[in-house]
Write an enzyme that holds these catalytic residues in place. Structure first.
Site, PDB file in Angstrom:
ATOM      1  CE  LYS A 219     121.632  30.698  66.444  1.00 38.73           C
ATOM      2  NZ  LYS A 219     122.825  30.805  67.278  1.00 38.73           N
ATOM      3  NE  ARG A 259     120.424  30.698  73.649  1.00 39.88           N
ATOM      4  CZ  ARG A 259     119.574  31.160  72.736  1.00 39.88           C
ATOM      5  NH1 ARG A 259     119.477  30.589  71.561  1.00 39.88           N
ATOM      6  NH2 ARG A 259     118.829  32.223  73.016  1.00 39.88           N
TER       7      ARG A 259
HETATM    8  N1  PMM Z   1     122.100  32.622  69.550  1.00 38.71           N
HETATM    9  C1  PMM Z   1     121.005  33.392  69.767  1.00 38.71           C
HETATM   10  C2  PMM Z   1     120.778  33.940  71.044  1.00 38.71           C
HETATM   11  N2  PMM Z   1     121.625  33.689  72.063  1.00 38.71           N
HETATM   12  N3  PMM Z   1     123.552  32.638  72.895  1.00 38.71           N
HETATM   13  C3  PMM Z   1     124.639  31.882  72.690  1.00 38.71           C
HETATM   14  N4  PMM Z   1     125.485  31.623  73.701  1.00 38.71           N
HETATM   15  N5  PMM Z   1     124.926  31.355  71.467  1.00 38.71           N
HETATM   16  C4  PMM Z   1     124.126  31.581  70.384  1.00 38.71           C
HETATM   17  O1  PMM Z   1     124.465  31.115  69.286  1.00 38.71           O
HETATM   18  C5  PMM Z   1     122.966  32.375  70.571  1.00 38.71           C
HETATM   19  C6  PMM Z   1     122.709  32.896  71.855  1.00 38.71           C
HETATM   20  C7  PMM Z   1     120.056  33.675  68.654  1.00 38.71           C
HETATM   21  O2  PMM Z   1     119.048  32.727  68.614  1.00 38.71           O
HETATM   22  P1  PMM Z   1     117.490  32.933  68.965  1.00 38.71           P
HETATM   23  O3  PMM Z   1     117.155  34.404  68.884  1.00 38.71           O
HETATM   24  O4  PMM Z   1     116.819  32.130  67.912  1.00 38.71           O
HETATM   25  O5  PMM Z   1     117.220  32.376  70.317  1.00 38.71           O
END
Ligand code: PMM
Length: 280
Positions: A219, A259
């Site tokens: 991020k 994650r």
């Molecule tokens: N961030 C993204 C997508 N899904 N889900 C949860 N639970 N928490 C998060 O902070 C989160 C998420 C965005 O990240 P990406 O598009 O780089 O995968």
């Protein structure tokens, strides 16, 4: 560590690998966009040490606009089905009740809604009926305009309080408290300073009494930390070592899961955190 109704129990912080079936995601957009490639990516993440795989078909990168429902279903459901058929524990990353319900029918065992049920009024009833765990993330509005909502007096206190309110609403809507996972939503209506403060105060989030999911992977706040003298942050894909550092911190502080897009370093990080924790 708290148990989470309906999911395997891990004896350490779990590693959630990410498969974004999107052309434009924040850090890996476009790479796993067809079903076969996405399923293979999920299996590779498991081989690298992922305990579960989070499948999403809608980008939530800052400024992103929404994908329509048919397209989201087309992206997500075959990948969920393919991974579940291989015995993978699958989570579905969606703000739509219809996608969540169809994904659970296709084998997903956790619903990860970045809006915590706010984006779709049908989400909470759908998850309550499906009787699966539900991630309640701190969210203040859609990605298209969330930057303007990154205004806090005390970010930690406000995120905890807004998450508590959201948890109460979700429970009132029929989701069993023992199925809730909470997530501070790093990068969602937060600037780098807000994200760092939240990572520094995971204990306050534990006060909510539910398993904690931390999603720092690649991020912007990590880019901000790593930016050199000229102020240029490394590209998203060059932030995996920094991501693993957050994984170690989160695991040591008792997070339920992290994650991440690249699993290997984080799989090591959570094991080191467990060993250090055991020697405490
Ligand atoms: N961030 C993204 C997508 N899904 N889900 C949860 N639970 N928490 C998060 O902070 C989160 C998420 C965005 O990240 P990406 O598009 O780089 O995968």
């Amino acid at each position: 560590m708290s148990t989470l109704n309906g999911l395997p129990e891990w004896d350490r912080c779990a590693v959630m690998g990410v498969v974004n079936v999107t052309p434009d995601s924040f850090s890996d957009g476009g790479r796993w966009f067809d079903t076969t490639a996405a399923v293979k990516r999920g299996l590779d993440l498991v081989a690298d040490g992922a305990d579960l795989v989070d499948v999403g078909g809608e980008s939530t990168r800052p400024g992103a606009s929404r994908v329509d429902e048919e397209e989201e279903l087309r992206r997500v459901i075959p990948v969920v089905r393919g991974l579940a058929a291989e015995g993978v524990t699958v989570s579905v990353d969606t703000m739509r009740a219809s996608v969540a319900a169809r994904a659970v029918a296709a084998g997903a065992t956790l619903v990860n809604d970045v809006s915590g049920g706010l984006a779709d009024p049908e989400m909470v009833p759908a998850v309550a009926a499906a009787e699966v765990p539900f991630v309640v993330m701190h969210w203040r509005g859609f990605s298209a305009d969330m930057a303007g909502r990154a205004v806090y007096g005390d970010v930690v206190t406000e995120v905890v309080s807004e998450l508590r309110t959201r948890m109460e609403a979700v429970v009132a809507g029929g989701i069993a408290p023992e199925r809730i996972v909470i997530d501070p939503g790093l990068g969602f209506a937060k600037d780098a300073g807000h994200d760092l403060a939240l990572v520094a105060h995971l204990r306050e989030l534990h006060a909510l009494g539910r398993p904690l999911l931390i999603a720092a992977s690649r991020k912007r706040f990590l880019g901000h930390v790593l930016a050199g003298d000229e102020g240029a942050p490394p590209r998203a894909r060059e932030r995996d070592a920094a991501t693993a550092a957050v994984s170690a911190i989160a695991a040591y502080e008792g997070a339920w899961a992290v994650r991440v897009h690249e699993v290997r370093a984080t799989a090591d990080a959570v094991r080191v955190a467990r060993a250090v924790g055991a020697a405490r």
